[in-house]
Scaffold this active site. Structure first.
Site: not given
Ligand SMILES: NC(=O)c1ccc[n+]([C@@H]2O[C@H](COP(=O)([O-])OP(=O)(O)OC[C@H]3O[C@@H](n4cnc5c(N)ncnc54)[C@H](O)[C@@H]3O)[C@@H](O)[C@H]2O)c1
Length: 256
Positions: A136, A149
């Site tokens: 991230s 985080y």
């Molecule tokens: N969206 C962004 O801007 C952004 C920015 C930086 C990093 N990220 C990273 O990208 C990845 C995906 O993020 P996103 O925005 O799609 O998140 P999101 O919350 O939209 O989706 C996350 C998914 O992970 C699943 N999940 C959560 N806890 C879990 C667990 N204990 N076991 C199994 N599944 C679990 C959820 O059910 C969901 O389907 C994450 O690692 C996040 O930290 C996202």
């Protein structure tokens, strides 16, 4: 068009957000996909839509992780460690985070990567493969008020590098996507409408492209990293953030 024909992939967190976009992109590219997610309703729906297999899994739980690996039946080419949580309100500054919340965030975001890599690597090392980790902007620069985080994402950046150095000799490539501001449920939840977050300033000052990214833009990058078109990429930390983390432009938005 990038092809993943004949490849088998595990996508953690594949029931929503970036992971769901990746499940769509990977299956369209011809891969056999296993979605591992804690959300059963969304996971089953994603499986029905994409043709992937869904396995309910808490990524921080070793038994659950081993169940997912067993479902690969001895053959795996791609491990996309995407699942993660950003717990608005429960995460924060060190002095404010409850010990229990700290442990849980570390377990879901970081222990999960350890567990999936530990049990997937013996399969990946048989014929070579690709591990894609997820950091991230919080793993690249200091972002306040999400210290647990941030700790997990910084660790994933470094773990990617050591694993790339260790497993490259087995033709297992380990790379990391470092997104920011991708419009998903996580981002909506982290900046609720009643918070002090000023979306206009964020988009006009911090974001060179003046927009959020889409889950599909990250899924396309993951698909490339998973494919045989990226065979000399190993240990790369790719900031897929529209330039947010290198942006030094703090000028007034009126001037643009
Ligand atoms: N969206 C962004 O801007 C952004 C920015 C930086 C990093 N990220 C990273 O990208 C990845 C995906 O993020 P996103 O925005 O799609 O998140 P999101 O919350 O939209 O989706 C996350 C998914 O992970 C699943 N999940 C959560 N806890 C879990 C667990 N204990 N076991 C199994 N599944 C679990 C959820 O059910 C969901 O389907 C994450 O690692 C996040 O930290 C996202």
């Amino acid at each position: 068009m990038i092809e993943l024909k004949g490849k088998k992939a595990i996508i953690t967190g594949g029931a929503g957000g970036i992971g769901l976009a990746a499940a769509r992109t990977f299956t369209k590219a011809g891969a056999e996909v296993i979605i591992a997610d804690i959300n059963e309703t969304a996971g089953l729906k994603a499986a029905e839509e994409t043709g992937a297999t869904f396995i309910r899994c808490d990524v921080s739980n070793s038994q659950d992780v081993q169940k997912v690996i067993a479902a690969a039946n001895g053959k795996l080419d791609i491990l996309y460690n995407n699942a993660g949580v950003y717990w608005n309100g429960r995460d924060g500054r060190i002095t404010e985070i409850e010990e229990d919340n700290w442990e849980k965030i570390i377990a879901i975001n970081l222990r999960s990567v350890y567990l999936f890599c530990k049990y997937a690597l013996p399969l990946l090392m048989k014929q070579g493969g690709s591990i894609i980790n997820t950091a991230s902007s919080a793993g690249m620069i200091g972002i306040p008020n999400c210290d647990a985080y941030t700790a997990t994402k910084g660790a994933i950046v470094q773990l990617t590098k050591s694993m790339a150095a260790e497993y490259g000799r087995y033709n297992v490539r380990v790379n990391c996507i470092s997104p920011a501001a991708i419009m998903t449920p996580m981002v909506k939840e982290s900046n609720p409408p009643d918070s002090t977050f000023d979306e206009n300033s964020f988009l006009n000052l911090r974001t060179p492209l003046r927009r959020y990214g889409t889950p599909e833009e990250i899924a396309d990058l993951a698909c490339y990293l998973a494919s045989d078109q990226a065979t000399y990429l190993n240990g790369a930390i790719i900031a897929a953030d529209g330039g947010i983390t290198i942006n030094g432009d703090l000028s007034h938005p009126d001037k643009h």
